[in-house]
Scaffold this motif. Structure first.
Motif, PDB file in Angstrom:
ATOM      1  N   ILE A 144       0.865  -1.335   0.190  1.00  0.00           N
ATOM      2  CA  ILE A 144      -0.048   0.074  -0.161  1.00  0.00           C
ATOM      3  C   ILE A 144       0.891   1.005   0.003  1.00  0.00           C
ATOM      4  O   ILE A 144       1.838   1.323   0.676  1.00  0.00           O
ATOM      5  CB  ILE A 144      -0.786   0.017   1.424  1.00  0.00           C
ATOM      6  CG1 ILE A 144      -1.693  -1.315   1.413  1.00  0.00           C
ATOM      7  CG2 ILE A 144      -1.800   1.109   1.432  1.00  0.00           C
ATOM      8  CD1 ILE A 144      -2.388  -1.341   2.754  1.00  0.00           C
ATOM      9  N   ALA A 145       0.464   2.095  -0.863  1.00  0.00           N
ATOM     10  CA  ALA A 145       1.499   3.373  -0.998  1.00  0.00           C
ATOM     11  C   ALA A 145       1.046   4.239  -0.030  1.00  0.00           C
ATOM     12  O   ALA A 145      -0.197   4.692  -0.188  1.00  0.00           O
ATOM     13  CB  ALA A 145       1.558   3.887  -2.456  1.00  0.00           C
ATOM     14  N   LEU A 146       1.863   4.876   0.728  1.00  0.00           N
ATOM     15  CA  LEU A 146       1.567   5.970   1.347  1.00  0.00           C
ATOM     16  C   LEU A 146       2.001   7.367   0.827  1.00  0.00           C
ATOM     17  O   LEU A 146       2.829   7.532   0.007  1.00  0.00           O
ATOM     18  CB  LEU A 146       2.325   5.974   2.895  1.00  0.00           C
ATOM     19  CG  LEU A 146       1.972   4.717   3.809  1.00  0.00           C
ATOM     20  CD1 LEU A 146       2.820   4.615   5.027  1.00  0.00           C
ATOM     21  CD2 LEU A 146       0.420   4.371   3.893  1.00  0.00           C
ATOM     22  N   ARG A 147       1.495   8.546   1.290  1.00  0.00           N
ATOM     23  CA  ARG A 147       1.877   9.785   0.839  1.00  0.00           C
ATOM     24  C   ARG A 147       3.087  10.388   1.275  1.00  0.00           C
ATOM     25  O   ARG A 147       3.655  11.442   0.563  1.00  0.00           O
ATOM     26  CB  ARG A 147       0.777  10.728   1.279  1.00  0.00           C
ATOM     27  CG  ARG A 147      -0.709  10.598   0.502  1.00  0.00           C
ATOM     28  CD  ARG A 147      -1.700  11.663   1.075  1.00  0.00           C
ATOM     29  NE  ARG A 147      -3.080  11.273   0.589  1.00  0.00           N
ATOM     30  CZ  ARG A 147      -3.435  11.880  -0.672  1.00  0.00           C
ATOM     31  NH1 ARG A 147      -2.602  12.357  -1.503  1.00  0.00           N
ATOM     32  NH2 ARG A 147      -4.815  11.615  -1.068  1.00  0.00           N
ATOM     33  N   ASP A 148       3.867   9.729   2.160  1.00  0.00           N
ATOM     34  CA  ASP A 148       5.267  10.095   2.326  1.00  0.00           C
ATOM     35  C   ASP A 148       6.161   9.249   1.715  1.00  0.00           C
ATOM     36  O   ASP A 148       7.350   9.245   1.967  1.00  0.00           O
ATOM     37  CB  ASP A 148       5.336  10.098   4.061  1.00  0.00           C
ATOM     38  CG  ASP A 148       5.166   8.511   4.496  1.00  0.00           C
ATOM     39  OD1 ASP A 148       4.970   7.529   3.673  1.00  0.00           O
ATOM     40  OD2 ASP A 148       5.330   8.264   5.370  1.00  0.00           O
ATOM     41  N   HIS A 149       5.627   8.565   0.573  1.00  0.00           N
ATOM     42  CA  HIS A 149       6.660   7.725  -0.439  1.00  0.00           C
ATOM     43  C   HIS A 149       7.103   6.254   0.209  1.00  0.00           C
ATOM     44  O   HIS A 149       7.628   5.898  -0.550  1.00  0.00           O
ATOM     45  CB  HIS A 149       7.488   8.485  -1.112  1.00  0.00           C
ATOM     46  CG  HIS A 149       7.113   9.954  -1.530  1.00  0.00           C
ATOM     47  ND1 HIS A 149       6.405  10.017  -2.635  1.00  0.00           N
ATOM     48  CD2 HIS A 149       7.398  11.158  -1.281  1.00  0.00           C
ATOM     49  CE1 HIS A 149       6.251  11.368  -3.017  1.00  0.00           C
ATOM     50  NE2 HIS A 149       6.790  11.941  -2.250  1.00  0.00           N
ATOM     51  N   ARG A 150       6.284   5.984   1.482  1.00  0.00           N
ATOM     52  CA  ARG A 150       6.719   4.660   1.820  1.00  0.00           C
ATOM     53  C   ARG A 150       5.798   3.926   1.516  1.00  0.00           C
ATOM     54  O   ARG A 150       4.608   4.305   0.858  1.00  0.00           O
ATOM     55  CB  ARG A 150       7.113   4.936   3.324  1.00  0.00           C
ATOM     56  CG  ARG A 150       8.211   5.354   3.762  1.00  0.00           C
ATOM     57  CD  ARG A 150       8.093   5.355   5.457  1.00  0.00           C
ATOM     58  NE  ARG A 150       7.080   6.185   6.001  1.00  0.00           N
ATOM     59  CZ  ARG A 150       6.794   6.228   7.251  1.00  0.00           C
ATOM     60  NH1 ARG A 150       7.694   5.335   8.141  1.00  0.00           N
ATOM     61  NH2 ARG A 150       5.844   6.595   7.853  1.00  0.00           N
ATOM     62  N   SER A 151       5.928   2.484   1.781  1.00  0.00           N
ATOM     63  CA  SER A 151       4.720   1.704   1.273  1.00  0.00           C
ATOM     64  C   SER A 151       4.567   0.912   2.754  1.00  0.00           C
ATOM     65  O   SER A 151       5.354   0.661   3.489  1.00  0.00           O
ATOM     66  CB  SER A 151       5.071   0.782   0.308  1.00  0.00           C
ATOM     67  OG  SER A 151       6.518   0.225   0.255  1.00  0.00           O
ATOM     68  N   LEU A 152       3.294  -0.063   2.554  1.00  0.00           N
ATOM     69  CA  LEU A 152       3.025  -0.740   3.786  1.00  0.00           C
ATOM     70  C   LEU A 152       2.543  -2.098   3.366  1.00  0.00           C
ATOM     71  O   LEU A 152       1.830  -2.424   2.583  1.00  0.00           O
ATOM     72  CB  LEU A 152       1.763   0.102   4.433  1.00  0.00           C
ATOM     73  CG  LEU A 152       1.121  -0.437   5.606  1.00  0.00           C
ATOM     74  CD1 LEU A 152       2.013  -0.258   6.786  1.00  0.00           C
ATOM     75  CD2 LEU A 152      -0.080   0.487   6.053  1.00  0.00           C
ATOM     76  N   VAL A 153       2.808  -3.025   4.225  1.00  0.00           N
ATOM     77  CA  VAL A 153       2.424  -4.297   3.901  1.00  0.00           C
ATOM     78  C   VAL A 153       1.821  -4.883   5.388  1.00  0.00           C
ATOM     79  O   VAL A 153       2.477  -4.604   6.399  1.00  0.00           O
ATOM     80  CB  VAL A 153       3.771  -5.342   3.594  1.00  0.00           C
ATOM     81  CG1 VAL A 153       3.068  -6.799   3.621  1.00  0.00           C
ATOM     82  CG2 VAL A 153       4.383  -5.044   2.278  1.00  0.00           C
ATOM     83  N   ILE A 154       0.627  -5.157   5.524  1.00  0.00           N
ATOM     84  CA  ILE A 154       0.024  -5.696   6.519  1.00  0.00           C
ATOM     85  C   ILE A 154       0.238  -7.097   6.696  1.00  0.00           C
ATOM     86  O   ILE A 154      -0.107  -8.063   5.851  1.00  0.00           O
ATOM     87  CB  ILE A 154      -1.593  -5.583   6.373  1.00  0.00           C
ATOM     88  CG1 ILE A 154      -1.859  -3.757   6.165  1.00  0.00           C
ATOM     89  CG2 ILE A 154      -2.218  -5.933   7.552  1.00  0.00           C
ATOM     90  CD1 ILE A 154      -3.121  -3.424   5.692  1.00  0.00           C
TER      91      ILE A 154
END
Length: 424
Positions: A155-165
């Motif tokens: 999942i792309a975050l607005r701070d240019h990081r991404s997220l995996v749950i």
């Protein structure tokens, strides 16, 4: 470059995914971060043919600002399994169970920043319903739902990081229309649901009308199995819910809506159930600002019978009665009539009967048409088929029309007719 690491996020009901379980296409980069657990809610809506899960809300708002542009229908998959809450007897069958992938038709952020997965749903579509029908019992039951969410891309975050749950945990079933009805048990042990009108639905400060909805045979309890849920009365069709919609509330200028649940089926012992329903009406009226001159009763099938039966037992209680595909003759055939002609001709409550000519469950001529011929001054709407929004339902389901305020005579619709009646 970081080594590819894939994660599959499993299951419903709190079961975690195994660390290191790999799926192609999910790569963690140096800037990625992961979170252990996210809860999700099953969002449901009662269609005319029964309640279905229409979307899933992933409670991701706390994880940071998500970039919606990075979400696609392929980011997640949804698997659903629905099974009976009670054992099915040998030789019996339950309709409505499923074990399949739900099609994700859209993905979006809600106003709080949570991810919402819209799911394919439609009248008559298998997979997605919340109820099962046990043929041998003639009862609907709330299915045990287990949903599995699988993440296939970060999942792309607005701070240019991404997220995996790493893990999804199933939460509650949410249906705002159903949840608006409070849950109660009468002194005699009969369960019921109650909708209380909001101020926005009424221009008056005085007492409000009360609409009593009596469900069909499939929505009663199955006490031989210890099953009595106080749920299926609202989730199987829009009979009670229709009177709680903003449209109906405007017509009735704010109304309480009461939905008792039989411990079996009304037709099995109408004379015994009548005072139990009357007790609930009295309790609700005594605890709320109910106008005793504007109490209305409506019901379908089994409840159509019971709405007529109530007007024979309590001839001065109701301002109006709307029996839908109700039964007055013997059921099954061969016995004494459930409501004899001598009782029908004495009904003094204004009545508007509704049925469809193609009803193959309850003979419309022998029941609704016959009752209309005998109940003094009664009105009747006789449809050819039950069709709504282009979908044809079984002919027995004429309650759909009442839930949509469709029956009309000389330009007057059925809700407006009910709301205009006062107890004689």
């Amino acid at each position: 470059m970081a080594s590819p690491i894939s994660r599959r996020t499993i299951l419903a009901a709190g079961t975690g995914a195994a660390a290191g379980l790999s799926l192609p296409g999910v790569t963690a980069y140096a800037g990625d971060r992961s979170t252990t657990s996210v809860r999700f809610t099953l969002n449901a809506h009662v269609l005319d043919g029964g309640e279905q899960v229409t979307s899933v809300t992933l409670h991701t708002a706390r994880l940071g600002p998500i970039d919606p542009a990075g979400l696609t229908t392929g980011t997640f998959t949804v698997h659903a399994r629905a099974t009976s809450p009670i054992p099915i007897a040998a030789g019996d069958v339950i309709f409505g169970e499923y074990d399949l992938d739900r099609t994700v038709t859209g993905v979006r952020l809600d106003p709080r920043g949570n991810i919402v997965l819209d799911l394919s749903h439609a009248e008559g579509r298998t997979g997605g319903g919340t109820l099962g029908y046990i043929a041998g019992r003639g009862r609907n039951v709330m299915l045990d739902l287990v949903y599995t969410i699988t993440q296939h891309a970060p999942i792309a975050l607005r701070d240019h990081r991404s997220l995996v749950i790493e893990n999804f945990v199933q939460g509650r079933l949410s249906d705002p229309e159903v949840d608006a009805f409070s849950s109660h048990v009468s002194g005699s042990g009969m369960k019921y649901r109650l909708y209380s009108p909001t101020r926005s639905h009424s221009s008056r400060r005085g007492r409000r009308p009360l609409v009593v909805w009596l469900h069909g045979g499939g929505e009663g309890a199955s006490l031989p199995d210890g099953y009595y849920d106080n749920e299926t009365t609202l989730r199987a069709n829009r009979g009670a819910l229709g009177f709680a919609t903003p449209q109906a509330q405007r017509v009735f200028d704010g109304a309480y809506v009461l939905a008792p649940q039989s411990t079996s089926a009304w037709m099995q012992d109408g004379p015994r159930f009548a005072p139990l329903i009357r007790e609930i009406i009295g309790d609700v009226a005594g605890r709320n600002r109910v106008d005793h001159d504007r109490i209305y009763v409506a019901g379908c099938s089994n409840g159509g019978y019971m709405s007529m039966k109530m007007t024979t037992v309590y001839p001065t209680l109701f301002a109006a009665s709307v029996p839908i595909c109700g039964v007055v003759t013997s059921f099954p055939a061969g016995g004494a009539p459930l409501i004899p002609d001598s009782e029908l001709v004495r009904i003094s409550t204004p009545s508007w009967l509704v049925t469809s000519r193609d009803d193959s469950t309850v003979d419309p001529q022998a029941n609704t048409v016959h009752a209309h011929d005998l109940i003094p001054g009664s009105l009747m709407t006789l449809y050819d088929h039950v069709i709504w929004n282009g979908h044809q339902f079984a002919g027995h389901w004429s309650w759909i029309y009442v839930a949509r305020n469709d029956p009309r005579i000389d330009g007057t619709r059925i809700w407006q007719w009910m709301a205009a009646q006062r107890r004689r």
